[in-house]
Design a protein around this motif. Sequence first.
Motif, short mmCIF file in Angstrom:
data_model
loop_
_atom_site.label_atom_id
_atom_site.label_comp_id
_atom_site.label_asym_id
_atom_site.label_seq_id
_atom_site.Cartn_x
_atom_site.Cartn_y
_atom_site.Cartn_z
N ASP A 34 0.93 3.19 -10.74
CA ASP A 34 1.57 2.56 -9.59
C ASP A 34 1.91 1.11 -9.93
O ASP A 34 1.70 0.21 -9.13
CB ASP A 34 0.65 2.65 -8.36
N GLY B 53 -1.09 8.72 0.60
CA GLY B 53 -2.55 8.68 0.45
C GLY B 53 -3.18 10.05 0.62
O GLY B 53 -4.12 10.41 -0.09
N CYS C 202 0.84 -1.20 0.00
CA CYS C 202 0.00 0.00 0.00
C CYS C 202 0.87 1.25 0.00
O CYS C 202 1.99 1.26 0.54
CB CYS C 202 -0.90 0.02 1.23
N GLU D 2 -6.50 3.58 -12.95
CA GLU D 2 -5.43 3.19 -12.03
C GLU D 2 -4.67 2.02 -12.65
O GLU D 2 -5.28 1.00 -12.98
CB GLU D 2 -6.00 2.79 -10.67
N ARG E 111 -9.33 4.62 -1.65
CA ARG E 111 -9.10 6.04 -1.34
C ARG E 111 -9.72 6.92 -2.41
O ARG E 111 -10.34 7.95 -2.11
CB ARG E 111 -7.61 6.35 -1.24
N SER F 240 -5.41 2.08 -2.79
CA SER F 240 -5.56 3.34 -3.53
C SER F 240 -6.92 3.42 -4.22
O SER F 240 -7.50 4.50 -4.33
CB SER F 240 -4.44 3.46 -4.57
N LEU G 281 -2.63 11.95 -2.47
CA LEU G 281 -3.57 11.44 -3.47
C LEU G 281 -4.96 12.01 -3.24
O LEU G 281 -5.64 12.43 -4.19
CB LEU G 281 -3.60 9.91 -3.41
#
Length: 266
Positions: A191, A91, A85, A108, A119, A116, A94
């Motif tokens: 990511d 985060g 994570c 993503e 989130r 993520s 983000l």
Amino acid sequence: MLFETWLVVASVPLLPALLVVASGRCRVQVAALCRGALARALRMLRGRVCVRSTHSFVFSECTHGNARSVLETFDLYADTHPSLCIGPQTGEALDEAVGRVRPCRVLELGTHCGYSSVRMLRLLPPAGRLVTVELDPLTAELGEEIILVAGFKHSQFQVLTSSSAEAIPTLRSLLELNRGTGEGLNLVLMDHDPERYLPDLLALEREELLCPSGCSVLLIHRNRRAGDRGGILGHVRARPDCYSVESELQFMTEIFYQQESTKENK
């Protein structure tokens, strides 16, 4: 999992035999290929073990249907265990970007454990939609389950189990985007493999998937010493007509894409 472990273990004794057969330059190339294949296999195994243990903890300890509880449980696990994570510090950055951009369509690349995804989904508008891409089938399955546990529905997100190179050409039809209408992705989070950052950005450009009026692209840096892997920042800085570097944080860089024609109309 047992099959993959056996595959790695069984391949190790074969390395000396392969090197004996090869000679000279070929031997060096074979050795490099073998080391690379073994390293990738070991990374995959470590990643799967991490995803399994993280998923098990979050699934059993969080309050189901509560996205905040899911994120807090992720952070609790990461305090004492290795985790894929991004963590609360990145985060929060983000969150700030999502809150500022207020995207309707988000891509993503790299689902990992679903942290993520959760989130971002909790900050999207009611009509917002997230497409998240994960190469490993097990990771994709467990990540999707965590997103559902957080209380989100399949009408709000979709997990694609494929490589980013395979997924990107399918996004236009998946998101029902028509060419020439000014529609596109408002936010992209990268990511996954940093070596894929530039090729995938170029693919998004080629497929005309970046919203011409503005799209924020967030690049996660898991290895602080990696630098500009893949050359994506060099590409961005060489294209000031449509790109700018909005921020460079310790673990995340935000770049902004906007077509010149839309700038002139504002």
